[in-house]
Design a protein around this motif. Structure first.
Motif, PDB file in Angstrom:
ATOM      1  N   MET A  50       8.231   5.827  -8.027  1.00  0.00           N
ATOM      2  CA  MET A  50       7.183   6.562  -7.312  1.00  0.00           C
ATOM      3  C   MET A  50       6.648   7.736  -8.139  1.00  0.00           C
ATOM      4  SD  MET A  50       6.147   5.600  -4.309  1.00  0.00           S
ATOM      5  CE  MET A  50       6.562   4.723  -2.813  1.00  0.00           C
TER       6      MET A  50
ATOM      7  N   GLU B 246      -5.537   1.718 -10.180  1.00  0.00           N
ATOM      8  CA  GLU B 246      -4.547   0.743  -9.699  1.00  0.00           C
ATOM      9  C   GLU B 246      -3.320   0.790 -10.600  1.00  0.00           C
ATOM     10  OE1 GLU B 246      -3.105  -1.252  -7.745  1.00  0.00           O
ATOM     11  OE2 GLU B 246      -4.496  -1.086  -6.082  1.00  0.00           O
TER      12      GLU B 246
ATOM     13  N   ILE C 230      -0.940 -11.796  -9.884  1.00  0.00           N
ATOM     14  CA  ILE C 230      -0.919 -10.349  -9.626  1.00  0.00           C
ATOM     15  C   ILE C 230      -2.153  -9.695 -10.240  1.00  0.00           C
ATOM     16  CG2 ILE C 230       0.262  -8.192 -10.260  1.00  0.00           C
ATOM     17  CD1 ILE C 230       2.938  -9.686  -9.844  1.00  0.00           C
TER      18      ILE C 230
ATOM     19  N   VAL D 271      -8.605  -6.185  -5.633  1.00  0.00           N
ATOM     20  CA  VAL D 271      -8.402  -4.944  -4.872  1.00  0.00           C
ATOM     21  C   VAL D 271      -9.350  -3.850  -5.368  1.00  0.00           C
ATOM     22  CG1 VAL D 271      -6.768  -3.018  -4.547  1.00  0.00           C
ATOM     23  CG2 VAL D 271      -6.028  -5.352  -4.094  1.00  0.00           C
TER      24      VAL D 271
ATOM     25  N   GLN E 152       9.259  -6.848  -6.085  1.00  0.00           N
ATOM     26  CA  GLN E 152       8.169  -6.208  -6.837  1.00  0.00           C
ATOM     27  C   GLN E 152       6.966  -7.146  -6.963  1.00  0.00           C
ATOM     28  OE1 GLN E 152       9.171  -3.539 -10.169  1.00  0.00           O
ATOM     29  NE2 GLN E 152       7.951  -4.926 -11.407  1.00  0.00           N
ATOM     30  N   PHE E 153       7.238  -8.448  -7.114  1.00  0.00           N
ATOM     31  CA  PHE E 153       6.142  -9.420  -7.198  1.00  0.00           C
ATOM     32  C   PHE E 153       5.377  -9.455  -5.869  1.00  0.00           C
ATOM     33  CE2 PHE E 153       8.651 -11.147 -10.705  1.00  0.00           C
ATOM     34  CZ  PHE E 153       7.655 -11.359 -11.648  1.00  0.00           C
TER      35      PHE E 153
ATOM     36  N   VAL F  69       5.034  -7.260  -3.434  1.00  0.00           N
ATOM     37  CA  VAL F  69       4.216  -6.094  -3.049  1.00  0.00           C
ATOM     38  C   VAL F  69       3.003  -5.915  -3.951  1.00  0.00           C
ATOM     39  CG1 VAL F  69       6.102  -4.830  -1.954  1.00  0.00           C
ATOM     40  CG2 VAL F  69       5.595  -4.418  -4.379  1.00  0.00           C
ATOM     41  N   GLN F  70       2.931  -6.719  -5.003  1.00  0.00           N
ATOM     42  CA  GLN F  70       1.741  -6.620  -5.868  1.00  0.00           C
ATOM     43  C   GLN F  70       0.717  -7.693  -5.539  1.00  0.00           C
ATOM     44  OE1 GLN F  70       2.301  -4.646  -9.833  1.00  0.00           O
ATOM     45  NE2 GLN F  70       4.058  -5.994  -9.866  1.00  0.00           N
TER      46      GLN F  70
ATOM     47  N   LEU G 142      -1.886  -6.108  -2.171  1.00  0.00           N
ATOM     48  CA  LEU G 142      -1.680  -4.758  -1.654  1.00  0.00           C
ATOM     49  C   LEU G 142      -2.133  -3.737  -2.701  1.00  0.00           C
ATOM     50  CD1 LEU G 142      -0.270  -3.640   0.936  1.00  0.00           C
ATOM     51  CD2 LEU G 142       1.836  -3.530  -0.405  1.00  0.00           C
ATOM     52  N   SER G 143      -2.952  -2.773  -2.288  1.00  0.00           N
ATOM     53  CA  SER G 143      -3.366  -1.739  -3.255  1.00  0.00           C
ATOM     54  C   SER G 143      -2.191  -0.795  -3.501  1.00  0.00           C
ATOM     55  CB  SER G 143      -4.560  -0.947  -2.721  1.00  0.00           C
ATOM     56  OG  SER G 143      -4.142  -0.085  -1.678  1.00  0.00           O
ATOM     57  N   ILE G 144      -2.223  -0.109  -4.625  1.00  0.00           N
ATOM     58  CA  ILE G 144      -1.125   0.821  -4.957  1.00  0.00           C
ATOM     59  C   ILE G 144      -1.092   1.970  -3.949  1.00  0.00           C
ATOM     60  CG2 ILE G 144      -2.433   2.250  -6.598  1.00  0.00           C
ATOM     61  CD1 ILE G 144       1.214   1.077  -6.987  1.00  0.00           C
ATOM     62  N   GLN G 145      -2.262   2.339  -3.426  1.00  0.00           N
ATOM     63  CA  GLN G 145      -2.295   3.425  -2.441  1.00  0.00           C
ATOM     64  C   GLN G 145      -1.554   3.019  -1.165  1.00  0.00           C
ATOM     65  OE1 GLN G 145      -4.962   2.350  -4.158  1.00  0.00           O
ATOM     66  NE2 GLN G 145      -5.842   4.117  -5.194  1.00  0.00           N
TER      67      GLN G 145
ATOM     68  N   LEU H 245       0.770   0.709  -0.975  1.00  0.00           N
ATOM     69  CA  LEU H 245       2.188   0.577  -1.324  1.00  0.00           C
ATOM     70  C   LEU H 245       2.878   1.941  -1.240  1.00  0.00           C
ATOM     71  CD1 LEU H 245       4.496  -1.290  -2.450  1.00  0.00           C
ATOM     72  CD2 LEU H 245       3.818  -0.507  -4.715  1.00  0.00           C
ATOM     73  N   MET H 246       2.247   2.949  -1.813  1.00  0.00           N
ATOM     74  CA  MET H 246       2.852   4.285  -1.819  1.00  0.00           C
ATOM     75  C   MET H 246       2.936   4.867  -0.415  1.00  0.00           C
ATOM     76  SD  MET H 246       0.987   5.830  -5.151  1.00  0.00           S
ATOM     77  CE  MET H 246       1.637   7.466  -5.031  1.00  0.00           C
TER      78      MET H 246
ATOM     79  N   PHE I  97       5.402   1.980   2.014  1.00  0.00           N
ATOM     80  CA  PHE I  97       6.651   1.354   1.538  1.00  0.00           C
ATOM     81  C   PHE I  97       7.567   2.397   0.916  1.00  0.00           C
ATOM     82  CE2 PHE I  97       3.834  -2.169   1.938  1.00  0.00           C
ATOM     83  CZ  PHE I  97       4.599  -3.302   2.086  1.00  0.00           C
ATOM     84  N   GLU I  98       8.868   2.068   0.933  1.00  0.00           N
ATOM     85  CA  GLU I  98       9.851   2.894   0.243  1.00  0.00           C
ATOM     86  C   GLU I  98      10.543   2.035  -0.793  1.00  0.00           C
ATOM     87  OE1 GLU I  98      11.262   5.904   3.797  1.00  0.00           O
ATOM     88  OE2 GLU I  98      11.838   3.807   3.887  1.00  0.00           O
ATOM     89  N   LYS I  99      10.758   2.594  -1.969  1.00  0.00           N
ATOM     90  CA  LYS I  99      11.436   1.838  -3.023  1.00  0.00           C
ATOM     91  C   LYS I  99      12.941   1.960  -2.823  1.00  0.00           C
ATOM     92  CE  LYS I  99      10.899   0.930  -7.927  1.00  0.00           C
ATOM     93  NZ  LYS I  99      12.240   0.604  -8.307  1.00  0.00           N
TER      94      LYS I  99
ATOM     95  N   TRP J 107      11.165  -3.176  -2.483  1.00  0.00           N
ATOM     96  CA  TRP J 107      10.343  -2.274  -1.672  1.00  0.00           C
ATOM     97  C   TRP J 107      10.474  -2.669  -0.207  1.00  0.00           C
ATOM     98  CZ3 TRP J 107       7.318   1.539  -4.105  1.00  0.00           C
ATOM     99  CH2 TRP J 107       7.271   1.453  -5.508  1.00  0.00           C
TER     100      TRP J 107
END
Lengths: 122, 285
Positions: free
Chosen positions: A88, A101, A111, A118, B158-159, B161-162, B165-168, B170-171, B174-176, B181
């Protein structure tokens, strides 16, 4: 045609990335590190998107990203980090520096395609 | 694969789960069922078929059905249904339910949970007023108990959640952890999980404002598709919506739904509502 810059010190990663981007019909440019990538950007200020590794010699991805975001370009490219740094704190640092991204390595074609969708490139 | 084994498994799956395998799916059977056979100490499909013929235990049958009905899935698959849920469906539902302030959404084939969780995230992101005294229930059903248990846990690699899903997102949601995740409790708690065969009754589920039934009807023959769709229509009130997969339609299958106007996704109104593009579902094969 989308102009994509692949920045990674691994020739293999650039090769895999190029093969994927070729399938999408993109014009692909390559750089081995951040400083090299800045030269490409100066020569091609119309680059649409950058797939950017973090850990590289000479200039790392984060420093390149900060330098890129301070350049007076007609249009800032979309930047997708592509790195093994998958915690994180690193993600947060990259997003704060202006990444759009984040791809956590190892990546697959699916991916990359999903992430390009996205951010609206595909 | 021996053609008689293919025919046997095809008939078995049709009777046990309604799954219509059709012809030319030997690769699919082999890729899904050889691991099942091996996990039971059997050499391959032939011995698996013999086991079903001679010792058809419920556990064996379930293992085969579950292996054949689990699909690849990703977050916000096809995007449009989720955007149109927030932008077009929800304003009308909020108006229709302003007194009850209770909204129910059914994911009829939730698989590993990406669809119900995507709905929960989309509503959190786009309809902030729902947090002010509205009760939102997302009911996720699937035939496969194993996949339901995984979905309920909300733990993804990890595969996974990618994918979509946008990284925003995910953050934010989700919790790592050491396994990958995990989706946060605020989203997990929006979803109720139930095991359900779509060939069984839906009466105990109650009514829903939206039914997501995407990319699952393709596994059923036309008669069973019609039967399922006809039984879904009464689960929707007049203002309700049915969402099918992008390549799916009710056209030529049943008259219980009309295509909803102004939607790019495959969205339908129940015919008993008397709205939508009337006649679009009236051509029968």
């Amino acid at each position: 045609m989308v102009k994509m810059l692949l920045v990674d010190d691994s020739r293999t990663v650039r090769l895999v990335g190029r093969r994927i981007m070729d399938k999408f019909g993109f014009e692909v440019h390559e750089a081995e590190h951040g400083e090299d990538a800045l030269k490409v950007i100066r020569d091609h200020p119309d680059i649409d998107a950058v797939l950017l590794d973090w850990n590289m010699p000479v200039m790392n991805g984060l420093d390149f990203l900060k330098a890129l975001r301070s350049l007076p370009l007609p249009k800032q490219p979309t930047v997708m980090m592509c790195t093994t740094e998958n915690d994180m704190d690193h993600i947060m640092l990259a997003m704060e520096a202006g990444a759009n991204e984040y791809i956590m390595k190892p990546f697959t074609e699916d991916i990359v395609r999903d992430k390009l969708e996205v951010v609206g490139i595909l | 694969m021996d053609p008689s084994d293919y025919e046997f498994l095809s008939n078995f799956l049709m009777k046990a789960s309604g799954l219509n395998l059709g012809e030319g799916k030997a690769y699919l059977l082999e890729s899904r069922l050889i691991p099942v056979a091996q996990s039971l100490g059997l050499s391959g499909i032939e011995e698996l078929v013999q086991a079903v013929k001679t010792m058809p235990t419920p556990q064996l049958k379930t293992s085969i059905i579950e292996a054949m009905t689990t699909n690849e899935t990703l977050f916000f698959r096809d995007k449009k249904p989720f955007n149109e849920l927030a932008d077009l469906m929800m304003p009308k539902i909020l108006e229709a339910k302003k007194l009850q302030r209770k909204i129910r959404i059914w994911c009829a084939a939730s698989s590993s949970g990406q669809e119900p969780y995507s709905i929960a995230m989309q509503l959190k992101e786009c309809i902030p007023e729902l947090s002010a005294g509205w009760n939102v229930e997302i009911v996720a059903t699937d035939l496969d108990n194993q996949i339901l248990a995984k979905a309920k846990e909300g733990q993804y690699t990890q595969f996974e959640v990618q994918r979509g899903l946008s990284i925003q997102m995910l953050m934010k949601y989700f919790e790592k952890n050491d396994q990958g995740w995990q989706i946060k409790p605020e989203i997990r708690n929006c979803v109720t999980w139930k095991q359900l065969n779509l060939l069984d009754s839906f009466n105990h589920l109650g009514q829903f404002d939206v039914i997501f039934c995407r990319n699952v009807l393709i596994y059923f023959d036309t008669d069973r598709k019609k039967q399922i769709l006809d039984r879904m229509a009464p689960q929707l009130p007049k203002h309700g919506y049915l969402v099918l997969g992008g390549a799916e339609t009710v056209l030529g299958i049943c008259d219980s739904f009309n295509r909803a106007k102004d939607y790019r996704a495959a969205v339908y109104n129940p015919a008993h509502a008397g709205i939508g593009l009337a006649g679009t579902a009236s051509i029968r094969k």
